[in-house]
Scaffold this active site. Structure first.
Site, PDB file in Angstrom:
ATOM      1  CE  LYS A 186      14.763  24.871  45.161  1.00 13.54           C
ATOM      2  NZ  LYS A 186      14.642  23.541  45.810  1.00 13.54           N
TER       3      LYS A 186
ATOM      4  NE  ARG B 115      16.683  20.927  40.290  1.00 11.81           N
ATOM      5  CZ  ARG B 115      15.485  21.409  40.571  1.00 11.81           C
ATOM      6  NH1 ARG B 115      15.107  22.576  40.103  1.00 11.81           N
ATOM      7  NH2 ARG B 115      14.660  20.734  41.343  1.00 11.81           N
TER       8      ARG B 115
ATOM      9  NE  ARG C 296       6.451  20.068  47.234  1.00 17.51           N
ATOM     10  CZ  ARG C 296       7.644  20.392  46.752  1.00 17.51           C
ATOM     11  NH1 ARG C 296       8.323  21.387  47.292  1.00 17.51           N
ATOM     12  NH2 ARG C 296       8.158  19.715  45.748  1.00 17.51           N
TER      13      ARG C 296
ATOM     14  NE  ARG D 183      -2.548  15.740  48.329  1.00 21.33           N
ATOM     15  CZ  ARG D 183      -2.179  15.950  49.592  1.00 21.33           C
ATOM     16  NH1 ARG D 183      -0.916  15.818  49.953  1.00 21.33           N
ATOM     17  NH2 ARG D 183      -3.069  16.298  50.510  1.00 21.33           N
TER      18      ARG D 183
ATOM     19  NE  ARG E  44      11.689  16.078  43.065  1.00 22.44           N
ATOM     20  CZ  ARG E  44      10.574  16.429  43.718  1.00 22.44           C
ATOM     21  NH1 ARG E  44       9.672  15.517  44.021  1.00 22.44           N
ATOM     22  NH2 ARG E  44      10.380  17.665  44.052  1.00 22.44           N
TER      23      ARG E  44
HETATM   24  P1  AMP Z   1      11.285  21.608  40.963  1.00 24.90           P
HETATM   25  O1  AMP Z   1       9.893  22.087  40.775  1.00 24.90           O
HETATM   26  O2  AMP Z   1      12.286  22.730  41.033  1.00 24.90           O
HETATM   27  O3  AMP Z   1      11.407  20.649  42.114  1.00 24.90           O
HETATM   28  O4  AMP Z   1      11.652  20.785  39.648  1.00 24.90           O
HETATM   29  C1  AMP Z   1      10.933  19.612  39.295  1.00 24.90           C
HETATM   30  C2  AMP Z   1      11.714  18.826  38.266  1.00 24.90           C
HETATM   31  O5  AMP Z   1      11.893  19.635  37.092  1.00 24.90           O
HETATM   32  C3  AMP Z   1      13.121  18.411  38.679  1.00 24.90           C
HETATM   33  O6  AMP Z   1      13.132  17.211  39.399  1.00 24.90           O
HETATM   34  C4  AMP Z   1      13.801  18.286  37.313  1.00 24.90           C
HETATM   35  O7  AMP Z   1      13.423  17.082  36.675  1.00 24.90           O
HETATM   36  C5  AMP Z   1      13.184  19.432  36.531  1.00 24.90           C
HETATM   37  N1  AMP Z   1      13.948  20.694  36.677  1.00 24.90           N
HETATM   38  C6  AMP Z   1      13.511  21.852  37.232  1.00 24.90           C
HETATM   39  N2  AMP Z   1      14.453  22.806  37.167  1.00 24.90           N
HETATM   40  C7  AMP Z   1      15.527  22.237  36.568  1.00 24.90           C
HETATM   41  C8  AMP Z   1      16.831  22.704  36.242  1.00 24.90           C
HETATM   42  N3  AMP Z   1      17.222  23.962  36.531  1.00 24.90           N
HETATM   43  N4  AMP Z   1      17.679  21.819  35.636  1.00 24.90           N
HETATM   44  C9  AMP Z   1      17.300  20.566  35.331  1.00 24.90           C
HETATM   45  N5  AMP Z   1      16.096  20.064  35.626  1.00 24.90           N
HETATM   46  C10 AMP Z   1      15.195  20.889  36.245  1.00 24.90           C
END
Ligand code: AMP
Length: 208
Positions: A14, A89, A123, A154, A166
């Site tokens: 994304k 989410r 990554r 990282r 996740r």
């Molecule tokens: P991401 O960078 O999108 O993979 O997000 C990393 C982490 O941030 C996720 O595993 C969640 O713990 C938290 N997070 C990010 N966006 C959200 C969201 N919209 N709702 C809840 N938790 C989020």
């Protein structure tokens, strides 16, 4: 112009695709994950609260995320819409969002579970410009990053045990959004297990 949601499991690409289509559609990328990591780095109370959830691969509570989004959407650059990356989410997040912004497209980047772990575990991001690379699938060029000053970064949560949490958070709490947006005629799927450029081309075709 309204806003776009980039949807998909962790490691679907994304963020990579957001950077690639941003210049074409002129919408700023709004990544709740990036906002939370910035809050942690700044040592803010929001960041301190969020860190425990993120470290174990769980979702941060909706009210924390929605407060961040409400503030972000007040910025001038969000006036004509944004590209949401990693938000919404949960169904409550999507319901709240429907009162905050007009969503024109939800673009789902689909990648099978068995590809996610290897994609996330290799990554690496350039800390200077944010470009995302992968040790195996998209290595940093031998002469460095396009920005000219590669700084290896990282993510703390990009490890095998956290990825599995996740992924289950994605299947349990996030994937029901596919049907929710489909009912509203906004949902489009793209095969995300292909060459980065082919995926970008498909996403742009859906937006045009
Ligand atoms: P991401 O960078 O999108 O993979 O997000 C990393 C982490 O941030 C996720 O595993 C969640 O713990 C938290 N997070 C990010 N966006 C959200 C969201 N919209 N709702 C809840 N938790 C989020």
């Amino acid at each position: 112009m309204g806003s776009i949601v980039l949807f998909g499991p962790p490691g679907a690409g994304k963020g990579t695709q957001a950077q690639r289509i941003m210049e074409h559609c002129g919408l700023p990328q709004v990544s709740t994950g990036d906002m939370l990591r910035a809050a942690i780095q700044a040592g803010s109370p929001v960041g301190m609260d969020a860190k425990a959830y993120m470290d174990r691969g769980a979702l941060v509570p909706d009210e924390v995320i929605l407060a961040l989004i409400e503030e972000r959407l007040k910025d001038d650059d969000a006036a004509n819409g944004v590209m949401f990356d990693g938000f919404p989410r949960t169904i409550p997040q999507a319901e709240a969002l429907s009162h905050l912004a007009e969503i024109t497209h939800v673009l789902a980047i689909e990648v099978p579970d068995d590809r996610i772990v290897e994609r996330i575990c290799g990554r690496v991001t350039c800390g200077s410009c944010g470009t995302v690379f992968h040790d195996t699938f998209n290595p940093v060029p031998s002469d460095g990053c396009v920005c000219g000053s590669f700084v290896e970064k990282r993510r703390a949560d990009d490890n095998e045990s956290t990825v599995l949490s996740r992924l289950s958070a994605y299947h349990e709490q996030t994937s029901p959004l596919a049907a929710w947006y489909d009912e509203r005629g906004l949902f489009h799927r793209v095969d995300g297990d292909r060459d980065i450029g082919e995926i970008t081309a498909d996403l742009l075709a859906l937006l045009n």
